[in-house]
Design a protein around this motif. Structure first.
Motif, PDB file in Angstrom:
ATOM      1  N   ARG A   1       2.821 -10.237   3.106  1.00  0.00           N
ATOM      2  CA  ARG A   1       3.269 -10.999   1.924  1.00  0.00           C
ATOM      3  C   ARG A   1       3.636 -10.062   0.779  1.00  0.00           C
ATOM      4  N   ALA A   2       2.973  -8.916   0.713  1.00  0.00           N
ATOM      5  CA  ALA A   2       3.235  -7.934  -0.349  1.00  0.00           C
ATOM      6  C   ALA A   2       4.413  -7.024   0.002  1.00  0.00           C
ATOM      7  N   GLY A   3       5.056  -7.265   1.137  1.00  0.00           N
ATOM      8  CA  GLY A   3       6.233  -6.487   1.502  1.00  0.00           C
ATOM      9  C   GLY A   3       5.971  -5.288   2.400  1.00  0.00           C
ATOM     10  N   TRP A   4       4.771  -5.181   2.937  1.00  0.00           N
ATOM     11  CA  TRP A   4       4.424  -4.074   3.819  1.00  0.00           C
ATOM     12  C   TRP A   4       4.625  -4.477   5.271  1.00  0.00           C
ATOM     13  N   ARG A   5       4.943  -3.498   6.088  1.00  0.00           N
ATOM     14  CA  ARG A   5       5.013  -3.703   7.536  1.00  0.00           C
ATOM     15  C   ARG A   5       3.701  -3.172   8.102  1.00  0.00           C
TER      16      ARG A   5
ATOM     17  N   LEU B   1      -3.992   4.403   7.877  1.00  0.00           N
ATOM     18  CA  LEU B   1      -2.902   5.293   7.462  1.00  0.00           C
ATOM     19  C   LEU B   1      -1.887   4.482   6.688  1.00  0.00           C
ATOM     20  N   VAL B   2      -1.406   5.048   5.595  1.00  0.00           N
ATOM     21  CA  VAL B   2      -0.419   4.353   4.770  1.00  0.00           C
ATOM     22  C   VAL B   2       0.759   5.298   4.533  1.00  0.00           C
ATOM     23  N   PHE B   3       1.951   4.781   4.772  1.00  0.00           N
ATOM     24  CA  PHE B   3       3.184   5.508   4.525  1.00  0.00           C
ATOM     25  C   PHE B   3       3.892   4.796   3.368  1.00  0.00           C
ATOM     26  N   PRO B   4       3.569   5.169   2.113  1.00  0.00           N
ATOM     27  CA  PRO B   4       4.077   4.430   0.955  1.00  0.00           C
ATOM     28  C   PRO B   4       5.608   4.380   0.876  1.00  0.00           C
ATOM     29  N   SER B   5       6.275   5.482   1.183  1.00  0.00           N
ATOM     30  CA  SER B   5       7.731   5.491   1.055  1.00  0.00           C
ATOM     31  C   SER B   5       8.407   4.579   2.069  1.00  0.00           C
ATOM     32  N   ARG B   6       7.744   4.320   3.166  1.00  0.00           N
ATOM     33  CA  ARG B   6       8.298   3.456   4.215  1.00  0.00           C
ATOM     34  C   ARG B   6       7.719   2.046   4.168  1.00  0.00           C
ATOM     35  N   GLN B   7       6.735   1.832   3.266  1.00  0.00           N
ATOM     36  CA  GLN B   7       6.054   0.542   3.160  1.00  0.00           C
ATOM     37  C   GLN B   7       5.435   0.133   4.501  1.00  0.00           C
ATOM     38  N   VAL B   8       4.776   1.097   5.168  1.00  0.00           N
ATOM     39  CA  VAL B   8       4.150   0.861   6.464  1.00  0.00           C
ATOM     40  C   VAL B   8       2.654   1.139   6.357  1.00  0.00           C
ATOM     41  N   ALA B   9       1.862   0.221   6.881  1.00  0.00           N
ATOM     42  CA  ALA B   9       0.412   0.376   6.949  1.00  0.00           C
ATOM     43  C   ALA B   9       0.011   0.351   8.425  1.00  0.00           C
TER      44      ALA B   9
END
Length: 133
Positions: free
Chosen positions: A107-111, A52-60
């Motif tokens: 490293r790419a800025g995702w949580r 699941l990816v939440f692009p607006s929250r930068q959460v994977a």
């Protein structure tokens, strides 16, 4: 302890193991969607193709099966005794790949968040929901 199934039956059983749309993953998706969260599924352009990816929250979010990803301390993560070397290599490679994917995402800025198969219940899903927010 020897396998109680013959090789053909074991092969048929293992072929049914799904890499996406598994019962744990569907349970997580239904829970989060019912609470108003919208997400993308298995984005191929991200390391490890998060479930699941939440692009607006930068959460994977990764939904990990306890056996396949070797959940530490979980009774479901018991390694098979037959073909022990094969399973050791395979499961250790999964663990290494998971760590590399999480590190690359961070490293790419995702949580990155992981929910284990055995944690899928009201408490575990509630904690995941709060972590996403």
């Amino acid at each position: 302890m020897a396998d109680h199934l013959d090789p053909a039956a074991r092969s048929k059983m293992m072929a049914k193991v799904r890499c996406r749309d598994s019962k744990p993953e569907l349970a997580v998706r239904h829970y989060l969607h019912a609470r108003g969260l919208r997400f993308r599924l298995q984005r191929k352009d991200l390391p490890g193709k998060p479930d699941l990816v939440f692009p607006s929250r930068q959460v994977a979010v990764f939904v990990h099966g306890c056996f396949w990803h070797q959940h530490p301390g979980c009774r479901r993560a018991k390694r098979p005794q037959t073909r022990a070397e094969f399973w050791r290599e395979k499961l250790d490679a999964n663990i290494t790949r998971d760590a590399a994917a999480s590190a690359a995402l961070e490293r790419a800025g995702w949580r990155t968040l992981v929910i284990w198969e055995c944690e899928i219940g009201d408490e575990g899903l509630g904690r995941l929901y709060q972590d996403i927010l």
